[in-house]
Design an enzyme around this catalytic site. Structure first.
Site: not given
Length: 544
Positions: A62, A95-96, A392
């Site tokens: 994550d 998020t990445t 997530d």
């Protein structure tokens, strides 16, 4: 003419650097942050093992978790960590992607800065391009009908599965996607996250994880007499207390003067009487299960056991609150008049063994607006990563329930935006044209990185993608399984549109922020630890 003495404006040891080199060095710092998470993107993404200062190891895929645990000290690079955190808080997933996009936006604008284009011009163009991109997402996103329960549910499962496919639990993504959607469906309109409890039990296989439509918590510390209590009840009434049911130790240094044994005896009796009165009230209320935040002593435990009641003391606060939400009733701070309306109820209470732990389960709750996931798995780190992945997925499902617009993932939407911006940039004159096409190029990083992580020939696949988008195939993206391109909307790689909108706006804001900084002034730390030992001052020859 006398030489001018050097003017010292800032106090000694202050770092300051400014101008174009400063912007370029900030851009380079952000590049290396983006490189840290670059390889975690997508279904073929790798995981990172981070060992923090306490020596605890964290395995994660994550982006936000990784960046949080890297202690980044560079001031400009911290903004990337912040956007990853904000993406995590706002939408939960992507998020990445956010960090990659921001890094790539900066990389594409670096040549302009080096050629002395004024940063504000670049910023203005980026802002404009971002607005266009967001508008475009809203235009082409597909609305899903909410009225049809089955279809709506399918949409949520698809979104959850897309999120999970890039995580460690990708093999069981269908199993977990169902579980997550079930969990979120249990909640009320506001979808509060803390009403989904996650309990981790090491041991067993991943597939042994289960969703309890109600509350589950670990068996609390118990006293003698516990073995005599029944382990399951049908339709019990539940009393939730915030009362100690045990004899108090005389720790307050009170002094009681007694001159004969009878008086002493009456003091002791009074104590017991108070305790028994409390217990009696609880028993008379008709409650079968007694939960308390404070300890329940051995006398009380045995008393309850004799009367066929179950009790658990020292229940953690959040578990008690969830029980309250699930079973109704309210938390009492006294044992007087426990009427039936303050007691909760559920269909079935049982205590079962899960792994090495015993868990108390309350199931079949009438107004259940809460649920508990019990995760199983081999290693502790593995379970923790599963928990993060599920977090997530839960966030995504919540978002998808609120906003019913979805777009295709797998680089499809990015390629479409890229094409759109490129076409737009050709229709305008001036420097903005170059900047907007630079941003269009930067958006290609997502499909490119997906290919790189899977070991495909990225250039080849991107050419195919550009071609098919130019022919008007809206949703063609990378197909990792077949090393080719395909229609990702048909392939059910779906993401809520809000994830992409948030990602692009956050990345572009971070880019603008970093580009608009042209000077960093770092004050030395106050106190004895001034940076750098001898040789850092301005050479006044002070003895160290």
């Amino acid at each position: 003419n006398m030489m001018q003495p050097q003017i010292i404006l800032l106090k000694e040891g202050t770092d300051s650097s400014q101008g174009v080199p400063q912007i370029v060095s900030n851009i380079n710092a952000c590049q290396s942050v983006a490189d840290a998470v670059r390889t975690t993107l997508g279904p073929r993404g790798m995981d990172k093992l981070i060992i923090n200062d306490q020596g605890k190891s964290i395995i994660s895929n994550d982006g936000a978790t990784i960046l949080k645990n890297l202690d980044i000290v560079h001031p400009a690079a911290k903004t990337l960590v912040d956007i990853a955190k904000s993406q995590d808080a706002e939408v939960g997933d992507g998020t990445t992607s956010v960090v990659l996009l921001a890094g790539e936006f900066l990389k594409q604008s670096k040549p302009f800065i080096e050629e002395n284009v004024h940063p504000q011009i670049v910023i203005r163009a980026f802002r404009k391009a971002t607005d266009l991109a967001v508008q475009r997402i809203k235009e082409i996103s597909v609305k899903v009908k909410k009225d049809d329960k089955g279809e709506h549910r399918e949409l949520l499962e698809k979104c959850a599965a897309t999120t999970l496919s890039s995580k460690l639990v990708a093999h069981q993504k269908d199993f977990f996607a169902k579980m997550v959607v079930d969990a979120v469906m249990h909640l009320d309109e506001l979808l509060p996250l803390n009403m989904i409890g996650v309990k981790k039990v090491t041991g067993g296989a991943l597939e042994d994880s289960m969703l309890v439509a109600g509350v589950a918590f670990k068996k609390t510390f118990s006293y003698a007499g516990f073995e005599m209590q029944r382990k399951q009840y049908e339709k019990p009434l539940i009393a939730l207390l915030n009362v100690e049911l045990e004899l108090k130790a005389e720790k307050e240094n009170a002094e009681v003067r007694v001159d004969n044994v009878q008086e002493y005896q009456s003091i002791v009796d009074a104590e017991w009487k108070i305790l028994y009165e409390k217990l009696d009230h609880v028993h008379k209320s008709g409650a079968k299960v007694v939960l308390s935040k404070l300890p329940i002593g051995d006398v009380a435990t045995q008393y309850f056991a004799d009367r066929d009641m179950f009790c658990a003391g020292r229940v953690p606060d959040e578990d008690l609150k969830r029980t309250l939400k699930a079973c109704g009733g309210s938390i009492q701070t006294t044992c007087q008049n426990l009427a039936s309306n303050v007691l909760g109820s559920c269909e079935k209470f049982e205590e079962i063994q899960i792994g090495g732990e015993r868990y108390n389960l309350f199931t079949g709750c009438p107004q259940a607006r809460t649920c508990t996931m019990i995760l199983r798995g081999g290693a502790e780190q593995f379970i923790e990563e599963t928990e993060r992945s599920l977090h997530d997925a839960i966030m995504i499902v919540r978002r998808a329930m609120k906003n019913d617009a979805v777009v295709a993932g797998g680089g499809a939407i990015e390629m479409e935006l890229s094409k759109y911006l490129r076409d737009y940039s050709r229709s305008i004159a001036g420097k903005e044209q170059l900047m907007i096409s630079a941003m269009a190029k930067a958006l290609e990083i997502i499909p490119r990185q997906l290919c790189d992580n899977a070991g495909f020939d990225a250039t080849n696949i991107l050419n195919k993608l550009r071609q098919s988008h130019a022919e008007g195939a809206l949703w063609s993206g990378v197909n990792i399984m077949k090393e080719d391109i395909c229609d990702n909307f048909e392939g059910f790689v779906w993401e809520p549109a809000v994830v992409k909108i948030n990602a692009i706006t956050a990345a572009s804001e971070a880019t603008c922020l970093i580009l608009s900084v042209d000077e960093t002034i770092k004050n030395p730390k106050s106190g004895g630890d001034a940076p750098g030992g001898p040789g850092m001052g301005r050479g006044r020859g002070r003895p160290m």
